[in-house]
Design a protein around this motif. Structure first.
Motif, PDB file in Angstrom:
ATOM      1  N   GLU A  74       0.873  -1.171   0.000  1.00  0.00           N
ATOM      2  CA  GLU A  74       0.000   0.000   0.000  1.00  0.00           C
ATOM      3  C   GLU A  74       0.913   1.225   0.000  1.00  0.00           C
ATOM      4  OE1 GLU A  74      -2.714  -0.156   3.274  1.00  0.00           O
ATOM      5  OE2 GLU A  74      -3.110  -2.291   2.998  1.00  0.00           O
ATOM      6  N   ILE A  75       0.959   1.933  -1.129  1.00  0.00           N
ATOM      7  CA  ILE A  75       1.890   3.039  -1.296  1.00  0.00           C
ATOM      8  C   ILE A  75       1.175   4.360  -1.024  1.00  0.00           C
ATOM      9  CG2 ILE A  75       3.455   4.199  -2.894  1.00  0.00           C
ATOM     10  CD1 ILE A  75       3.626   1.529  -4.429  1.00  0.00           C
ATOM     11  N   TYR A  76       1.652   5.062   0.000  1.00  0.00           N
ATOM     12  CA  TYR A  76       1.157   6.389   0.334  1.00  0.00           C
ATOM     13  C   TYR A  76       2.232   7.420  -0.039  1.00  0.00           C
ATOM     14  CZ  TYR A  76      -2.338   3.821   3.041  1.00  0.00           C
ATOM     15  OH  TYR A  76      -3.343   2.964   3.425  1.00  0.00           O
ATOM     16  N   GLU A  77       1.927   8.666   0.163  1.00  0.00           N
ATOM     17  CA  GLU A  77       2.874   9.712  -0.213  1.00  0.00           C
ATOM     18  C   GLU A  77       4.182   9.593   0.558  1.00  0.00           C
ATOM     19  OE1 GLU A  77       3.161  14.609  -0.412  1.00  0.00           O
ATOM     20  OE2 GLU A  77       1.244  13.621  -0.003  1.00  0.00           O
ATOM     21  N   ASP A  78       4.111   9.202   1.837  1.00  0.00           N
ATOM     22  CA  ASP A  78       5.313   9.216   2.662  1.00  0.00           C
ATOM     23  C   ASP A  78       5.676   7.858   3.256  1.00  0.00           C
ATOM     24  OD1 ASP A  78       3.176   9.016   4.352  1.00  0.00           O
ATOM     25  OD2 ASP A  78       3.716  10.721   5.630  1.00  0.00           O
ATOM     26  N   GLU A  79       4.944   6.795   2.890  1.00  0.00           N
ATOM     27  CA  GLU A  79       5.261   5.486   3.446  1.00  0.00           C
ATOM     28  C   GLU A  79       4.660   4.368   2.597  1.00  0.00           C
ATOM     29  OE1 GLU A  79       3.603   5.839   7.364  1.00  0.00           O
ATOM     30  OE2 GLU A  79       1.637   5.072   6.754  1.00  0.00           O
ATOM     31  N   VAL A  80       5.184   3.169   2.806  1.00  0.00           N
ATOM     32  CA  VAL A  80       4.657   1.973   2.149  1.00  0.00           C
ATOM     33  C   VAL A  80       4.330   0.947   3.229  1.00  0.00           C
ATOM     34  CG1 VAL A  80       5.091   0.110   0.498  1.00  0.00           C
ATOM     35  CG2 VAL A  80       6.093   2.369   0.114  1.00  0.00           C
ATOM     36  N   LEU A  81       3.088   0.502   3.263  1.00  0.00           N
ATOM     37  CA  LEU A  81       2.670  -0.554   4.175  1.00  0.00           C
ATOM     38  C   LEU A  81       2.788  -1.883   3.442  1.00  0.00           C
ATOM     39  CD1 LEU A  81       1.416  -1.577   6.808  1.00  0.00           C
ATOM     40  CD2 LEU A  81      -0.837  -0.976   5.906  1.00  0.00           C
ATOM     41  N   VAL A  82       3.541  -2.822   4.021  1.00  0.00           N
ATOM     42  CA  VAL A  82       3.814  -4.103   3.375  1.00  0.00           C
ATOM     43  C   VAL A  82       3.136  -5.218   4.160  1.00  0.00           C
ATOM     44  CG1 VAL A  82       5.592  -5.611   2.424  1.00  0.00           C
ATOM     45  CG2 VAL A  82       6.074  -3.170   2.750  1.00  0.00           C
ATOM     46  N   LYS A  83       2.357  -6.042   3.442  1.00  0.00           N
ATOM     47  CA  LYS A  83       1.641  -7.158   4.061  1.00  0.00           C
ATOM     48  C   LYS A  83       1.811  -8.413   3.211  1.00  0.00           C
ATOM     49  CE  LYS A  83      -2.115  -4.143   5.723  1.00  0.00           C
ATOM     50  NZ  LYS A  83      -3.592  -3.899   5.654  1.00  0.00           N
ATOM     51  N   ARG A  84       1.479  -9.537   3.818  1.00  0.00           N
ATOM     52  CA  ARG A  84       1.477 -10.805   3.098  1.00  0.00           C
ATOM     53  C   ARG A  84       0.127 -11.487   3.347  1.00  0.00           C
ATOM     54  NH1 ARG A  84       5.873 -13.342   1.013  1.00  0.00           N
ATOM     55  NH2 ARG A  84       7.350 -12.197   2.324  1.00  0.00           N
ATOM     56  N   TYR A  85      -0.426 -12.095   2.298  1.00  0.00           N
ATOM     57  CA  TYR A  85      -1.717 -12.769   2.395  1.00  0.00           C
ATOM     58  C   TYR A  85      -1.586 -14.222   1.962  1.00  0.00           C
ATOM     59  CZ  TYR A  85      -4.548  -8.520   3.073  1.00  0.00           C
ATOM     60  OH  TYR A  85      -5.117  -7.377   3.579  1.00  0.00           O
ATOM     61  N   ASP A  86      -2.352 -15.105   2.641  1.00  0.00           N
ATOM     62  CA  ASP A  86      -2.505 -16.480   2.169  1.00  0.00           C
ATOM     63  C   ASP A  86      -3.970 -16.697   1.805  1.00  0.00           C
ATOM     64  OD1 ASP A  86      -3.949 -17.090   4.548  1.00  0.00           O
ATOM     65  OD2 ASP A  86      -2.135 -17.749   5.582  1.00  0.00           O
ATOM     66  N   THR A  87      -4.390 -17.925   1.623  1.00  0.00           N
ATOM     67  CA  THR A  87      -5.760 -18.198   1.163  1.00  0.00           C
ATOM     68  C   THR A  87      -6.810 -17.929   2.228  1.00  0.00           C
ATOM     69  OG1 THR A  87      -5.494 -20.533   1.749  1.00  0.00           O
ATOM     70  CG2 THR A  87      -5.042 -19.919  -0.543  1.00  0.00           C
ATOM     71  N   ASN A  88      -6.388 -17.655   3.454  1.00  0.00           N
ATOM     72  CA  ASN A  88      -7.330 -17.351   4.528  1.00  0.00           C
ATOM     73  C   ASN A  88      -7.231 -15.926   5.032  1.00  0.00           C
ATOM     74  OD1 ASN A  88      -8.755 -20.010   5.246  1.00  0.00           O
ATOM     75  ND2 ASN A  88      -6.611 -20.609   5.155  1.00  0.00           N
ATOM     76  N   GLY A  89      -6.347 -15.144   4.454  1.00  0.00           N
ATOM     77  CA  GLY A  89      -6.217 -13.757   4.874  1.00  0.00           C
ATOM     78  C   GLY A  89      -4.784 -13.389   5.186  1.00  0.00           C
ATOM     79  N   LEU A  90      -4.600 -12.465   6.149  1.00  0.00           N
ATOM     80  CA  LEU A  90      -3.264 -11.995   6.488  1.00  0.00           C
ATOM     81  C   LEU A  90      -2.379 -13.128   6.994  1.00  0.00           C
ATOM     82  CD1 LEU A  90      -3.963  -8.605   8.285  1.00  0.00           C
ATOM     83  CD2 LEU A  90      -2.534  -8.932   6.258  1.00  0.00           C
ATOM     84  N   HIS A  91      -1.120 -13.054   6.611  1.00  0.00           N
ATOM     85  CA  HIS A  91      -0.126 -14.048   7.012  1.00  0.00           C
ATOM     86  C   HIS A  91       1.129 -13.320   7.460  1.00  0.00           C
ATOM     87  CE1 HIS A  91       1.772 -17.999   7.025  1.00  0.00           C
ATOM     88  NE2 HIS A  91       2.836 -17.432   6.459  1.00  0.00           N
ATOM     89  N   ASN A  92       1.969 -13.989   8.244  1.00  0.00           N
ATOM     90  CA  ASN A  92       3.230 -13.384   8.640  1.00  0.00           C
ATOM     91  C   ASN A  92       4.009 -12.884   7.433  1.00  0.00           C
ATOM     92  OD1 ASN A  92       3.340 -13.678  11.493  1.00  0.00           O
ATOM     93  ND2 ASN A  92       3.799 -15.850  11.260  1.00  0.00           N
ATOM     94  N   LEU A  93       4.476 -11.647   7.503  1.00  0.00           N
ATOM     95  CA  LEU A  93       5.343 -11.116   6.460  1.00  0.00           C
ATOM     96  C   LEU A  93       6.666 -11.863   6.447  1.00  0.00           C
ATOM     97  CD1 LEU A  93       5.707  -8.927   4.294  1.00  0.00           C
ATOM     98  CD2 LEU A  93       6.484  -7.385   6.105  1.00  0.00           C
ATOM     99  N   LYS A  94       7.151 -12.193   7.647  1.00  0.00           N
ATOM    100  CA  LYS A  94       8.349 -13.014   7.776  1.00  0.00           C
ATOM    101  C   LYS A  94       8.134 -14.090   8.821  1.00  0.00           C
ATOM    102  CE  LYS A  94      13.199 -13.314   8.886  1.00  0.00           C
ATOM    103  NZ  LYS A  94      12.905 -14.591   9.604  1.00  0.00           N
ATOM    104  N   ALA A  95       8.494 -15.320   8.459  1.00  0.00           N
ATOM    105  CA  ALA A  95       8.418 -16.445   9.385  1.00  0.00           C
ATOM    106  C   ALA A  95       9.778 -16.691  10.023  1.00  0.00           C
ATOM    107  CB  ALA A  95       7.957 -17.700   8.643  1.00  0.00           C
ATOM    108  N   ALA A  96       9.779 -17.392  11.135  1.00  0.00           N
ATOM    109  CA  ALA A  96      11.035 -17.762  11.789  1.00  0.00           C
ATOM    110  C   ALA A  96      11.799 -18.757  10.932  1.00  0.00           C
ATOM    111  CB  ALA A  96      10.743 -18.368  13.158  1.00  0.00           C
TER     112      ALA A  96
END
Length: 364
Positions: free
Chosen positions: A270-292
């Motif tokens: 999600e790119i805004y004027e002053d920032e970018v929000l980064v997310k990850r999705y799987d088949t059920n919705g939001l997922h960890n952006l980074k896993a252990a």
């Protein structure tokens, strides 16, 4: 042909918009508070990849009814190993099933190693994009095709040299990663890394795929990898360095093997004027952006877990949020199409845990 389609599409859209949109509404489309949304995925390498990718995009659509652009990171064979043009068309059809409004010029498809098996390249396929610049009004894009990976450093440097003072995010698309693994097929990565890491005044997001089989990336998180600026990375063909850019995988939509996260995902920016929000999705919705990461002999395990990230486009800081509760399930497709596990899903709440300094900005 693709370039011609883009020109015609732009002319048609402009003609329609001038007549239908009043005043200065065109310039307000990506105004403050309204993000430009970009999604990304790679390695469409199972016969059911279309279903998986469509299901993930449907979850994304619950939050984002429209998407401006899509970045596809190569290997579109759907399990056939030797893809032909029909495989690429099938991926495009999958995108249209959910987000038909994405303009042709904002659908960037790069070549993976499997496309070279099928002798597919931008010269003989309209959907594949050439190595080089593919900028939009709201973000920059530099594509690196698989066949150009070893000799891409000089072209990338020329592109970045022309970006002095550019404050928007720049996506550098590659099929191959830059970090070292036992796969050992990306030793030219050190040349690209040396170029990228010299531009810490730019907001670069490097995207990679390729390493979804064999557990090559297990020590970093396997199927869900996100390294913010300021993180440590051991570069293939090089040494351990500090990142001056954001580094992550697109999200695999075919299959993932390995001892860490095996979830099939796509990334959302999600790119805004002053920032970018980064997310990850799987088949059920939001997922960890980074896993252990998992323990792999000879490699330093990265055990960090990130929920989402916000990249500040003025300071270079990444603000990381961690998942603290989760009631969902994931599509943990380990090459067999099954669904199991309890670490994905949409039952997330977030807690701010840290802010990672990206380092001083290089003087413009």
């Amino acid at each position: 042909m693709k370039k011609m389609k883009r020109v015609l599409s732009a002319i048609l859209c402009l003609t329609m918009l001038v007549g239908l949109i009043p005043g200065n509404a065109l310039t307000a489309m990506a105004a403050e508070g309204t993000p430009t949304v970009v999604i990304a995925g790679s390695d469409y390498q199972k016969s059911n990849s279309g279903t998986t990718m469509q299901n993930i995009m449907n979850k994304i659509k619950e939050t984002h009814s429209s998407v401006y652009g899509i970045l596809m990171g190569g290997d579109y064979d759907a399990g056939d190993v030797y893809p032909n043009s029909s495989h690429l068309t099938a991926v495009n059809t999958t995108i249209n099933a959910v987000y038909s409004g994405i303009a042709d010029e904002n659908r960037i498809f790069i070549q993976g190693n499997h496309e070279t098996y099928g002798n597919l390249s931008p010269s003989n396929n309209d959907l594949l994009d050439a190595t080089g610049e593919h900028d939009t009004d709201y973000y920059g894009v530099y594509a690196i095709n698989y066949e150009d990976f070893e000799n891409a450093a000089s072209g990338l440097q020329n592109y970045l040299n022309g970006k002095s003072g550019y404050t928007k995010p720049i996506f550098v698309m590659s099929h191959q990663p830059l970090h070292v693994t036992s796969r050992g097929d990306n030793n030219a990565a050190v040349d690209l890394f040396d170029v990228l890491n010299n531009y810490d005044d730019l907001n670069i997001i490097f995207l990679f795929g390729h390493n979804h089989s064999g557990g090559y990336d297990a020590y970093l998180g396997n199927g869900s990898i996100y390294l913010p600026k300021g993180s440590s990375i051991t570069v293939a063909g090089g040494s351990t360095e500090t990142l001056n850019f954001t580094y992550m995988n697109y999200g695999y939509v075919g299959y993932v093997n390995g001892s860490a996260d095996t979830t099939l995902t796509m990334s959302v920016f999600e790119i805004y004027e002053d920032e970018v929000l980064v997310k990850r999705y799987d088949t059920n919705g939001l997922h960890n952006l980074k896993a252990a990461g998992a323990t792999v002999n000879g490699y330093n395990t990265d055990s960090n877990i990130y929920g989402t990230a916000v990249i500040d486009l003025s300071t270079g800081e990444s603000t990381i949020s961690a998942i603290t509760t989760d009631s969902g399930e994931e599509d943990s497709d380990i090459n067999d199409g099954t669904t199991d596990g309890t670490t994905g899903g949409s039952g997330y709440t977030y807690e701010l845990v840290t802010s990672i300094e990206a380092g001083e900005k290089r003087a413009a």
